[in-house]
Design a protein around this motif. Sequence first.
Motif, PDB file in Angstrom:
ATOM      1  N   MET A 116    -143.433  10.086 -38.066  1.00 29.78           N
ATOM      2  CA  MET A 116    -143.685  10.241 -39.505  1.00 29.78           C
ATOM      3  C   MET A 116    -142.551   9.719 -40.382  1.00 29.78           C
ATOM      4  SD  MET A 116    -145.350  14.073 -39.305  1.00 29.78           S
ATOM      5  CE  MET A 116    -145.606  14.217 -41.070  1.00 29.78           C
ATOM      6  N   VAL A 117    -141.435   9.323 -39.780  1.00 28.11           N
ATOM      7  CA  VAL A 117    -140.312   8.780 -40.558  1.00 28.11           C
ATOM      8  C   VAL A 117    -139.801   7.512 -39.886  1.00 28.11           C
ATOM      9  CG1 VAL A 117    -139.543  11.001 -41.517  1.00 28.11           C
ATOM     10  CG2 VAL A 117    -138.575  10.186 -39.369  1.00 28.11           C
ATOM     11  N   ASN A 118    -139.266   6.640 -40.696  1.00 24.70           N
ATOM     12  CA  ASN A 118    -138.626   5.428 -40.205  1.00 24.70           C
ATOM     13  C   ASN A 118    -137.121   5.680 -40.249  1.00 24.70           C
ATOM     14  OD1 ASN A 118    -137.609   2.926 -39.642  1.00 24.70           O
ATOM     15  ND2 ASN A 118    -138.686   1.870 -41.297  1.00 24.70           N
ATOM     16  N   THR A 119    -136.507   5.838 -39.105  1.00 22.58           N
ATOM     17  CA  THR A 119    -135.079   6.178 -39.088  1.00 22.58           C
ATOM     18  C   THR A 119    -134.199   5.029 -39.576  1.00 22.58           C
ATOM     19  OG1 THR A 119    -134.948   5.634 -36.735  1.00 22.58           O
ATOM     20  CG2 THR A 119    -135.311   7.960 -37.324  1.00 22.58           C
ATOM     21  N   ALA A 120    -134.756   3.832 -39.747  1.00 21.42           N
ATOM     22  CA  ALA A 120    -133.983   2.736 -40.348  1.00 21.42           C
ATOM     23  C   ALA A 120    -133.665   3.039 -41.807  1.00 21.42           C
ATOM     24  CB  ALA A 120    -134.761   1.424 -40.239  1.00 21.42           C
ATOM     25  N   ASP A 121    -134.413   3.950 -42.421  1.00 21.31           N
ATOM     26  CA  ASP A 121    -134.186   4.333 -43.812  1.00 21.31           C
ATOM     27  C   ASP A 121    -133.139   5.430 -43.953  1.00 21.31           C
ATOM     28  OD1 ASP A 121    -136.076   2.528 -44.758  1.00 21.31           O
ATOM     29  OD2 ASP A 121    -137.712   3.980 -44.612  1.00 21.31           O
ATOM     30  N   PHE A 122    -132.539   5.864 -42.857  1.00 21.90           N
ATOM     31  CA  PHE A 122    -131.573   6.956 -42.859  1.00 21.90           C
ATOM     32  C   PHE A 122    -130.184   6.441 -42.520  1.00 21.90           C
ATOM     33  CE2 PHE A 122    -135.457   9.209 -42.639  1.00 21.90           C
ATOM     34  CZ  PHE A 122    -135.215  10.501 -43.072  1.00 21.90           C
ATOM     35  N   ARG A 123    -129.162   7.068 -43.146  1.00 26.86           N
ATOM     36  CA  ARG A 123    -127.760   6.821 -42.817  1.00 26.86           C
ATOM     37  C   ARG A 123    -127.123   8.183 -42.537  1.00 26.86           C
ATOM     38  NH1 ARG A 123    -129.465   2.514 -42.507  1.00 26.86           N
ATOM     39  NH2 ARG A 123    -128.831   0.597 -43.514  1.00 26.86           N
ATOM     40  N   PHE A 124    -126.375   8.243 -41.436  1.00 29.66           N
ATOM     41  CA  PHE A 124    -125.739   9.485 -41.013  1.00 29.66           C
ATOM     42  C   PHE A 124    -124.234   9.355 -41.156  1.00 29.66           C
ATOM     43  CE2 PHE A 124    -129.813   9.216 -38.966  1.00 29.66           C
ATOM     44  CZ  PHE A 124    -130.314  10.497 -39.098  1.00 29.66           C
ATOM     45  N   PHE A 125    -123.589  10.488 -41.482  1.00 30.82           N
ATOM     46  CA  PHE A 125    -122.154  10.497 -41.785  1.00 30.82           C
ATOM     47  C   PHE A 125    -121.486  11.701 -41.139  1.00 30.82           C
ATOM     48  CE2 PHE A 125    -124.576   8.735 -45.244  1.00 30.82           C
ATOM     49  CZ  PHE A 125    -123.903   7.584 -45.595  1.00 30.82           C
TER      50      PHE A 125
END
Length: 189
Positions: A116-125
Amino acid sequence: MQPVPNISPQSGSLLISEPFLQDENFVRSVVLLCENNELGSFGLVLNKLSIFKLDELLDGCELRDKEVYVGGPVEQNTLHFIYQGEQVLADSISVGENLWWGGDFTELMEKHRLGMVNTADFRFFIGYSGWESGQLKEELTENTWIVCDNAYARNIFLAEPDDLWRVILKNMGGDFQVLANYPIDPRLN
């Protein structure tokens, strides 16, 4: 001529470090300001990759080889994330048009498993950048940061981390284009 900064950045503003800032945590940094109020400010450095992948930091994490950025020098034992697009996590906080901060990580992993989500749209820090009450305003007065609105936030997900600082300054136009070409060491000019 140094452009005059906006002294009242808002949540979602980008803080661009001035060209000759020597603080090793913020050299050529682009910081997304997630929160700014009378108690202080919270932001994430967008262009400093860590040496870790997300699955190396979290046991059982299904996101293999997902890059993790160094959000700042504070509490580097904490994990934060942002994402672009529509709000997909109920507890996420809007930090600009189609830009979201945080949310329930368990919900994110479940939505990832379900496709349900595209992890390419996420940034982790890991870690974050923090300022005590009045500290960021003082740094802005000292011209440590150039403030721009998040109209340039699309570059967060498009530009390579090493290029982001320069790309945003160039896109801001005018005197900022000149700053984008300053060498890190002015003796090399």
